[in-house]
Design an enzyme around this catalytic site. Sequence first.
Site, PDB file in Angstrom:
ATOM      1  CE1 TYR A  93     -10.946  -9.340   0.103  1.00 48.29           C
ATOM      2  CE2 TYR A  93     -11.297  -6.987   0.447  1.00 48.29           C
ATOM      3  CZ  TYR A  93     -10.707  -8.179   0.824  1.00 48.29           C
ATOM      4  OH  TYR A  93      -9.883  -8.205   1.921  1.00 48.29           O
ATOM      5  CD1 TRP A 126      -6.281   0.809   2.627  1.00 47.26           C
ATOM      6  CD2 TRP A 126      -4.708   2.380   2.440  1.00 47.26           C
ATOM      7  NE1 TRP A 126      -6.871   1.931   2.106  1.00 47.26           N
ATOM      8  CE2 TRP A 126      -5.930   2.904   1.986  1.00 47.26           C
ATOM      9  CE3 TRP A 126      -3.585   3.203   2.419  1.00 47.26           C
ATOM     10  CZ2 TRP A 126      -6.052   4.209   1.504  1.00 47.26           C
ATOM     11  CZ3 TRP A 126      -3.708   4.507   1.952  1.00 47.26           C
ATOM     12  CH2 TRP A 126      -4.924   5.002   1.495  1.00 47.26           C
ATOM     13  CE  LYS A 174     -12.225 -10.563   4.417  1.00 51.86           C
ATOM     14  NZ  LYS A 174     -11.350 -11.695   4.885  1.00 51.86           N
TER      15      LYS A 174
END
Length: 296
Positions: free
Chosen positions: A131, A157, A135
Site C-alpha cells: 500500500y 490514521w 501511494k
Amino acid sequence: MRILVTGKNGQLGKSLHKLVSEKKYDNEFIFVGREEVDLSNNNSIINYFDNHDNHDKFDIIINCAAYTAVNKAEEEQELANQVNHLAVKQLAGIAKEQKARLIHISTDYVFDGTGNNPYKETDKTNPINIYGETKLAGEQALKEIMPANAMIIRTSWLYSEFGNNFVKTMLRLSKERDEINVVSDQIGSPTYATDLAGAILEIIKSKEFREENQTTQIYHYSNEGEINWYEFAKEIFELADIHCAVKPITTKQYPTPAKRPKNTLMNKAKIAKTFSVGIPDWKESLNTCITILKEQ
Ligand SMILES: NC(=O)c1ccc[n+]([C@@H]2O[C@H](COP(=O)([O-])OP(=O)(O)OC[C@H]3O[C@@H](n4cnc5c(N)ncnc54)[C@H](OP(=O)(O)O)[C@@H]3O)[C@@H](O)[C@H]2O)c1
C-alpha cells in the site's frame, strides 16, 4: 470554480460532502464515486473527462479515492498499483491539460517508521508494505507530471463517522467482547476526516493556493498529539462511556499480512504556517466524532 471530488463514498469524500452541504460555498462541487469514474480502469477515467456532460473543465480536482485495504494490497498488488499510482498519473495528466489544480491525498505509510522525530515532508521515504509503495509511486508520478499547480497532503490514521475505521471497529467489538487486545508499540496521530476536509476547504479559499505556477508541494496533516493504538482504543471507550477492558499487546503478538511502520508521527508545521489551517488536538476531535456516532 468547478471542483471535482473523487471518492465520494469514502471517509474523506463524505466528510467533504458533509461540510460543503452544511455551509454555503460559491464554488460548484461535483462528487464522483466508482460508478462515475473507476480508477482501476483507464478507459473509465478517459470516458468521464471526455464525456459531453462533463465537458466544462474543472478548476480543481481533489483526489480522495484510493485503494486503502492495507492488508489486501499485499495480494492485490496490481489493483493497488493501478488505483494508487497509475490512475493518479492519469489524473495528473488530465489536470495539467485542463489547467486544473490537483489536490491529492497520500499517507504516512510512505515512511518506514524507524525515525525518532516527527517526519517532515523532506524526510526520506521508505515504504515497508505494498500500500505504502503504491501511494509513494502515485506521489512521484504526480510530481513528475505536474511539477507545478498540484499539492500532496499526507495524512494518518483517518477516522470518521463514515465507512470503516478503527473507532467504529472498536465500538463494534466492544459489543461482542469483554476484552480487546490492541497494539501499543505503533505510534502516530489520528486524523478526524472532518478536520482534514475543513483544512482542504480552507486551503482552496486561501490566496496562497490560488497563486499561479507554484511548485508542487507535499504537506503533512493529522490531528495534534502523539499516541499508540492501545491509548486510542482506551480513549474511545472512555469518551463513549463503554466498559470494555483493553489489553496492550505488541505488534509481534498481532501479525498482519502487511507490515506496519512503528512510528509515523508527522510534523505539521509547514501546512499550519503556509495556510494557517487549524489542527485540533486528537482527543477533542475524537470527542466530536463519538458524540455524532452516539446520536446516530
Ligand atoms: N484510512 C486511513 O487510515 C488513511 C491513512 C492515511 C492516508 N489515507 C489516505 O486518505 C485518503 C482518503 O482515505 P479514506 O479513509 O477516505 O478512504 P476510504 O474510506 O477507503 O475511501 C476510499 C474511496 O476510494 C474509492 N475507490 C477505491 N477504488 C476505487 C476505484 N477503482 N475507482 C474509484 N474509486 C475507488 C472507494 O470506493 P468504494 O466506496 O466504491 O469502495 C472509496 O469510496 C486516501 O488517499 C488514503 O490513501 C487514509
